[in-house]
Write a protein that holds these residues in place. Sequence first.
Motif, mmCIF file in Angstrom:
data_model
loop_
_atom_site.group_PDB
_atom_site.id
_atom_site.type_symbol
_atom_site.label_atom_id
_atom_site.label_comp_id
_atom_site.label_asym_id
_atom_site.label_seq_id
_atom_site.Cartn_x
_atom_site.Cartn_y
_atom_site.Cartn_z
ATOM 1 N N ALA A 1 -65.841 -68.171 -59.012
ATOM 2 C CA ALA A 1 -67.045 -67.358 -58.841
ATOM 3 C C ALA A 1 -67.678 -66.981 -60.174
ATOM 4 O O ALA A 1 -68.886 -66.760 -60.255
ATOM 5 N N THR A 2 -66.888 -66.916 -61.244
ATOM 6 C CA THR A 2 -67.411 -66.490 -62.551
ATOM 7 C C THR A 2 -68.013 -67.655 -63.335
ATOM 8 O O THR A 2 -68.744 -67.433 -64.303
ATOM 9 N N GLY A 3 -67.682 -68.889 -62.953
ATOM 10 C CA GLY A 3 -68.200 -70.049 -63.669
ATOM 11 C C GLY A 3 -67.447 -70.374 -64.940
ATOM 12 O O GLY A 3 -67.867 -71.243 -65.713
ATOM 13 N N THR B 1 -62.030 -64.047 -61.695
ATOM 14 C CA THR B 1 -62.491 -63.746 -60.341
ATOM 15 C C THR B 1 -63.412 -62.534 -60.326
ATOM 16 O O THR B 1 -63.367 -61.702 -61.236
ATOM 17 N N LYS B 2 -64.239 -62.451 -59.296
ATOM 18 C CA LYS B 2 -65.082 -61.274 -59.088
ATOM 19 C C LYS B 2 -64.492 -60.341 -58.043
ATOM 20 O O LYS B 2 -65.031 -59.264 -57.783
ATOM 21 N N ASP B 3 -63.388 -60.775 -57.416
ATOM 22 C CA ASP B 3 -62.693 -59.937 -56.437
ATOM 23 C C ASP B 3 -62.002 -58.790 -57.190
ATOM 24 O O ASP B 3 -61.218 -59.023 -58.118
ATOM 25 N N LYS B 4 -62.278 -57.541 -56.804
ATOM 26 C CA LYS B 4 -61.714 -56.386 -57.505
ATOM 27 C C LYS B 4 -60.197 -56.351 -57.433
ATOM 28 O O LYS B 4 -59.526 -55.851 -58.344
ATOM 29 N N ARG B 5 -59.627 -56.904 -56.355
ATOM 30 C CA ARG B 5 -58.173 -56.859 -56.212
ATOM 31 C C ARG B 5 -57.481 -57.937 -57.046
ATOM 32 O O ARG B 5 -56.393 -57.711 -57.562
ATOM 33 N N GLY B 6 -58.110 -59.099 -57.169
ATOM 34 C CA GLY B 6 -57.484 -60.154 -57.950
ATOM 35 C C GLY B 6 -57.773 -61.527 -57.382
ATOM 36 O O GLY B 6 -58.476 -61.687 -56.375
ATOM 37 N N ARG B 7 -57.239 -62.551 -58.035
ATOM 38 C CA ARG B 7 -57.518 -63.944 -57.681
ATOM 39 C C ARG B 7 -56.661 -64.402 -56.503
ATOM 40 O O ARG B 7 -55.465 -64.104 -56.421
ATOM 41 N N ARG B 8 -57.307 -65.143 -55.604
ATOM 42 C CA ARG B 8 -56.594 -65.806 -54.505
ATOM 43 C C ARG B 8 -56.764 -67.311 -54.680
ATOM 44 O O ARG B 8 -57.863 -67.781 -54.976
ATOM 45 N N VAL B 9 -55.695 -68.053 -54.481
ATOM 46 C CA VAL B 9 -55.753 -69.514 -54.506
ATOM 47 C C VAL B 9 -55.432 -70.016 -53.110
ATOM 48 O O VAL B 9 -54.425 -69.615 -52.517
ATOM 49 N N ARG B 10 -56.312 -70.873 -52.586
ATOM 50 C CA ARG B 10 -56.123 -71.415 -51.246
ATOM 51 C C ARG B 10 -55.750 -72.881 -51.333
ATOM 52 O O ARG B 10 -56.447 -73.669 -51.958
#
Length: 438
Positions: free
Chosen positions: A298-300, A359-368
């Motif tokens: 998301a941050t590029g 990441t832009k997620d306040k909680r942290g990065r998720r990898v799927r």
Amino acid sequence: MRYIEDIHRKSKIVFPEYIDDYITEDNPVRMIDAFVDTLDIVELGFKNAVPQKKGRPGYNPKYLLKLYIYGYMNKITSSRKLEKATQTNIELIFKYFVSLLNEWDLFGKEIVAVDGSKFRACNSKKNNFSTKNLNRKIKYLEEKIEKYMIEIEKNDNTELSTAKPTKEEIQSKIKELKERKTRYEAYKKEIEKGDTKEISTIDPESRLMAVNNNGIDVCYNVQTIVDSKYKLVVDCDVINNPTDHGMLSKMTTSAKEIFEVEKLKALADKGYYNAEDFKKMRRTGSYNLCFKQIFSNATGESDFYLDKFKYDKEENMYICPIGEKLYFRRQKPIDENTKKIVYQNFAACGKCDFKDKCTKDKRGRRVRRSIDQDFLDRVDQRTAENKELYKQRQMIVEHPFGTIKRGLGMTYFLTKGMPSAKMEISFAFLASDFVNIT
């Protein structure tokens, strides 16, 4: 040294005795003539395939077909004639020509390449509607109607100037805007039923698609499969799905049936990267080479793209670019055919100095991770081991598209509807194959 002398206009010249003598031995028209003469025009559904007993004699449909193929090879097309031509089975003519090429041993039957290209449909962008642009248009019309209503009220309360529109003219404008609003609302209701996400009013089967240089246009997606030996088109198709997913196995299966072989090596670009399609390829005995897409975060920031996260199969976890471990948390369904396994470590992300870049997620990065990722990893490895073979993809499959777009001048459809578009593109690739073998 003298100039080349031309023939004086008053000189006598001797013409060839036969018209055929005007045509060189290697002229493409000889190939067209020979090919069309082999066709059974009655079986193909040509109108006037059998001469009428009464009335003025008509032209032989074979002569007209020869003329049309020659015209297509030389950028001479007519939308009205083409529309009439598509009522016959041009697709079958193309397939018959391909079978002849197969008999003449002009296919290698080992390596094929699949690709798609967008061709503009006979439908402008202003005649294409989605929920988003309908909401925008309806809002604009409501504002215009309200503005006109205020104007009428002002005119009723003040002396009218001759320079201003009359009350009757304003009411006529309001009526026109309300009719347009009603039409747009009907389009919106049709979309809300769920059968389609957009409406094209001129060519209902065409769809808005991304095209070159980040633009968009109302198009069809033309699919081809090309043999590597002489870069001849084996089969083609027209779809209105902007993505190529699912077409690799379909086009390869078609080529296998034409070649009557058990397996093929199929080359395709990143747009065809799809696990379910690759599985179909494997079940039918063929295999593919296809590089995967690299998705940004998301941050590029490229240092934190997904491909920078390394998977540890023994521990079933991911290691991020700065060495932190992301653990398995749950399995998440994306749709009915796709499931992703989610990995995360919010505790480590919370104190990471690079979190804002990752990441832009306040909680942290998720990898799927896809549940088919092990299978996809094997495809990736096979592709990496055959880079030299994969490099041939562009030279094989993009050549025919270049021929019909640049050489034959076809960049958009003249007819409407997917069946007609498929007949039209069959004409183009028939001409393309003629060009390549003559």
